[in-house]
Every structure is written in C-alpha cells, then in structure tokens.
Design a protein around this motif. Structure first.
Motif, PDB file in Angstrom:
ATOM      1  N   LYS A  42       0.827  -1.210   0.000  1.00 53.62           N
ATOM      2  CA  LYS A  42       0.000   0.000   0.000  1.00 53.62           C
ATOM      3  C   LYS A  42       0.864   1.265   0.000  1.00 53.62           C
ATOM      4  O   LYS A  42       0.661   2.164  -0.806  1.00 53.62           O
ATOM      5  N   THR A  43       1.834   1.315   0.908  1.00 52.44           N
ATOM      6  CA  THR A  43       2.642   2.536   1.003  1.00 52.44           C
ATOM      7  C   THR A  43       3.539   2.695  -0.221  1.00 52.44           C
ATOM      8  O   THR A  43       3.719   3.802  -0.732  1.00 52.44           O
ATOM      9  N   THR A  44       4.076   1.589  -0.705  1.00 48.94           N
ATOM     10  CA  THR A  44       4.910   1.664  -1.915  1.00 48.94           C
ATOM     11  C   THR A  44       4.079   2.178  -3.086  1.00 48.94           C
ATOM     12  O   THR A  44       4.531   3.040  -3.848  1.00 48.94           O
ATOM     13  N   LYS A  70       6.408   5.004  10.675  1.00 48.19           N
ATOM     14  CA  LYS A  70       7.279   4.629   9.547  1.00 48.19           C
ATOM     15  C   LYS A  70       6.654   4.979   8.191  1.00 48.19           C
ATOM     16  O   LYS A  70       7.325   5.499   7.303  1.00 48.19           O
ATOM     17  N   ASP A  71       5.377   4.676   8.019  1.00 46.21           N
ATOM     18  CA  ASP A  71       4.752   4.947   6.714  1.00 46.21           C
ATOM     19  C   ASP A  71       4.640   6.449   6.466  1.00 46.21           C
ATOM     20  O   ASP A  71       4.897   6.924   5.355  1.00 46.21           O
ATOM     21  N   ALA A  72       4.277   7.210   7.513  1.00 40.00           N
ATOM     22  CA  ALA A  72       4.162   8.666   7.352  1.00 40.00           C
ATOM     23  C   ALA A  72       5.516   9.273   6.983  1.00 40.00           C
ATOM     24  O   ALA A  72       5.591  10.203   6.181  1.00 40.00           O
ATOM     25  N   ILE A 115      -6.274   7.755   2.310  1.00 38.25           N
ATOM     26  CA  ILE A 115      -6.184   7.210   3.670  1.00 38.25           C
ATOM     27  C   ILE A 115      -5.683   5.775   3.570  1.00 38.25           C
ATOM     28  O   ILE A 115      -6.349   4.919   2.979  1.00 38.25           O
ATOM     29  N   GLU A 116      -4.481   5.510   4.084  1.00 43.05           N
ATOM     30  CA  GLU A 116      -3.984   4.132   4.116  1.00 43.05           C
ATOM     31  C   GLU A 116      -4.406   3.501   5.431  1.00 43.05           C
ATOM     32  O   GLU A 116      -3.987   3.926   6.503  1.00 43.05           O
ATOM     33  N   ASN A 117      -5.240   2.495   5.333  1.00 44.83           N
ATOM     34  CA  ASN A 117      -5.767   1.847   6.532  1.00 44.83           C
ATOM     35  C   ASN A 117      -4.733   0.904   7.144  1.00 44.83           C
ATOM     36  O   ASN A 117      -3.712   0.590   6.533  1.00 44.83           O
TER      37      ASN A 117
HETATM   38 MG   LIG Z   1       2.049   0.759   4.715  1.00 47.00          MG
END
Ligand SMILES: [Mg+2]
Ligand SMILES: Nc1nc2c(ncn2[C@@H]2O[C@H](COP(=O)(O)OP(=O)(O)OP(=O)(O)O)[C@@H](O)[C@H]2O)c(=O)[nH]1
Length: 217
Positions: A42-44, A70-72, A115-117
């Motif tokens: 998702k983050t990638t 980490k993702d933020a 919005i990444e859940n």
């Molecule tokens: Mg992620």
C-alpha cells in the motif's frame, strides 16, 4: 448482547463517517480508503502514485498503523502533507480517528485525500471513514484463493490493485482465476495490475484517480 454492542458501535461510526464525508465534499476533496493485508504494498503504491500526481492533483495522506510513524515518514519524504494515526492496538481506522486529524490539513487546498488503513484484509471494511471510494491492494503472492475467502473487502471496493505482478513467475497464482473470482464478487470493480516496484501498470491507475478527483485548476 454482543450483537447489540456491535450494532451501536457501527451506528455511531456511520454517523461520524457521514460528517467526514460532508467535510470532504464541502472542501472539494475526494477521499479514498486504501485497504489490504500487511505488506501488500500500500505505502509503496502510494509513494509511486504521489510522484506521478505531482502537478496534476494536490494530495494529502492519512496513514493508519497500530504503532510507529514509519509509513508517514516515507510519505513525508515526497513533500506531501501527511498525518500518522496510531490506533494503539486496533486493527482498523475508524471515522472518529480520521475526524480528529482533519484539522491538521488545509483541506480547501487539497483535491485528493488518500487514507492508508491498517494492514488487514478483514476489519477495515466494516468501518466507513467518510471516503468516496474504497480501494483494495492485494499482492498476487497472497494467493488466488483470497477473494473468495475474504469477499467483503472486494464487494465494497470500487477498485482493486493487484500488486507485485513482477513476482508472477515465483508463485503459483493463476491470474485468470484471481480476476474471475474478484469479478464474481463485484462485477463492477476496476482491476489494475501493477508492479509498484518496477513501476508498471501505473498509467491506468493514475488515470482512474484523476477521473475521480477534481484536478488542480
Ligand atoms: Mg504501509
Ligand atoms: N516485488 C515487489 N515488491 C513490492 C512491490 N510493492 C511493494 N513491495 C515490497 O513489499 C514490502 C511491503 O511494502 P509496503 O509498501 O510497506 O506494504 P504495506 O501494504 O504498506 O504494509 P503495511 O503498511 O505494513 O500494511 C516492501 O518490502 C516493498 O518493497 C511490488 O510491486 N513488487
């Protein structure tokens, strides 16, 4: 008794989700809720997406995780406004968590809120956040049996990204069966076959995002 409690929680969440939806709409922001298993990419995908949306759309990101920022931090490196929500144990975001961070954004300056859940193929879909669209990211190495085992997330999603197609030769997934089963659950769902790592298949995905968002004037 348990059923009654669950109903109340979801009813309250739905009220807050409707408030969020109104806030997004009044600000002219299209919100999407990205869901999928831990590590689906998702983050990638977001990182590659934000790079391509530069100059086309103004996006903001809300990151949901149980712990860590980490993702933020990954998103912030792309110069995009981002807020990390830590659920502190909960396996999904809810509408109240999202509502609390909305004042941290200048919403009227944004076109798209992604919005990444929390990484989870089951719980997030039960909790509307006020989004216009739900999007599922499924990495193909999770297996072609997943749609029929976890149908609700595919049923509720407008689009599904089949990520990590670069790994097709290294697993026994049958892409035809995978897509057939997704469409049997949701015949209207849009399917994007993407490698976020090799950056293939992104054009159609970006085009779709532009079609659901209000471009920068
Ligand atoms: Mg992620
Ligand atoms: N081979 C391959 N690896 C990928 C691809 N997309 C992501 N990855 C890798 O998959 C791992 C997980 O990626 P993330 O983007 O952190 O996944 P996520 O869904 O955001 O994970 P959570 O937020 O923890 O749920 C990383 O090692 C990525 O480099 C892809 O298209 N192909």
């Amino acid at each position: 008794m348990e059923i009654t409690i669950k109903t109340d929680v979801l009813a309250t969440n739905e009220q807050l989700a409707q408030q969020n939806k109104k806030i997004f709409r009044e600000a002219g922001v299209t919100a999407i809720n990205i869901m999928g298993s831990p590590g689906a990419g998702k983050t990638t995908l977001l990182e590659r997406t934000l790079e391509r949306l530069q100059g086309l759309l103004k996006a903001g990101v809300i990151e949901g995780d149980i712990y860590t920022a980490k993702d933020a931090e990954r998103i912030e490196a792309h110069g995009v406004p981002v807020v990390q929500i830590n659920t502190g144990g909960a396996c999904h975001l809810d509408a109240q968590m999202v509502q609390k961070v909305l004042p941290d954004f200048k919403l009227e300056q944004l076109d798209l809120m992604i919005i990444e859940n929390v990484g989870n193929l089951v719980c997030p879909v039960e909790f509307n956040l006020g989004e216009e669209h739900k999007v599922t990211v499924l990495s193909i190495i999770e297996g072609d049996d997943k749609p029929l085992k976890y149908p609700l997330i595919f049923k509720e999603s407008t689009a599904v990204v089949l990520n990590k197609v670069d790994l097709l030769d290294f697993c026994d997934v049958n892409m035809d069966n995978l897509k057939r089963d997704i469409l049997s659950i949701n015949p209207d769902i849009k399917i994007f076959e993407i490698s976020s790592r090799l950056q293939t298949g992104l054009d159609a995905w970006i085009k779709w995002l532009l079609s659901i968002s209000k471009p920068v004037s």
